[in-house]
Design an enzyme around this catalytic site. Structure first.
Site: not given
Ligand code: GAR
Length: 209
Positions: A95, A110
């Site tokens: 992240i 994703h």
């Protein structure tokens, strides 16, 4: 974006999404080209793919920094050095924080239909839940885990005998095509963000309202 959009692509693994972008940008009419590839680890196929294509690479490992915040600043500095129009997190399994998000718009891909199954195990989690349809999501990143505004999604069926590897490969076949299409369109047509709604077209860059 500028006439030919400058892409920095971030990877952590095999880099097949990176390869799809490299292949697409070989055509000048694609509208974007990969100017650098960054990674959070060494010895990965994604970096080999970049080197074979003659693209400069950089590696910044979290463990080399006293804090995660310092790592984030270092990654942001590496990215900024290439003055990208768009950063693409293509299987980058970290992240990224504010410094990177401020360096350039960050697009993420994703392997699930968000907001279902965010995080590092989207395929495994979807399979464990017993869903019959999953897919892939291309979204703009924010500071959360796969919570940013969605740009595009495509569904992929889950078949009875799927294991994680088989299902992930089926998703990735769709994901690569979708990512290439969306990055190219964003580069050529521009995009706007209004709240959680992303619209491609009629603008020259990424504008937020
Ligand atoms: C892709 O399926 C990507 O969506 C996923 O990693 C794979 C990378 O494949 N990313 C995540 O799960 C992030 N949460 P690649 O290295 O072959 O492009």
């Amino acid at each position: 974006m500028s006439k030919v959009g400058r892409l920095v692509v971030l990877v952590s693994g095999s880099g097949t999404n990176l390869q799809a972008l490299l292949d697409a940008s070989a055509d000048p009419s694609y509208g974007a080209r990969v100017v650098a590839v960054g990674a959070d680890r060494e010895g990965i196929e994604g970096l080999v793919r970049a080197s074979k294509a003659g693209i400069p690479t950089f590696v910044e490992k979290v463990d080399d920094y006293a804090t995660r915040a310092e790592w984030d600043v270092a990654v942001a500095a590496r990215i900024s050095a290439y003055a990208p129009d768009l950063v693409v997190s293509a299987g980058f399994m970290k992240i990224l924080g504010k410094p990177t998000l401020q360096a350039a718009p960050l697009l993420n891909t994703h392997p699930a239909l968000l907001p279902s199954f965010p995080g590092a195990h989207g395929v495994r989690d979807a399979l464990a839940h017993g869903v019959k349809v999953t897919g892939c999501t291309v979204m703009l990143a924010d500071e959360g885990v796969d919570t940013g505004p969605i740009v595009a999604q495509e569904a992929v069926p889950v078949l009875p005998d799927d294991d994680e590897a088989v299902l992930h490969e089926r998703i990735k076949t769709v994901e690569r095509r979708l990512l290439v299409e969306i990055v190219g369109r964003m580069a050529r047509e521009g995009w706007t963000v209004s709240g959680r709604s992303v619209r491609i077209g009629n603008h020259t860059g990424g504008e937020s309202t």
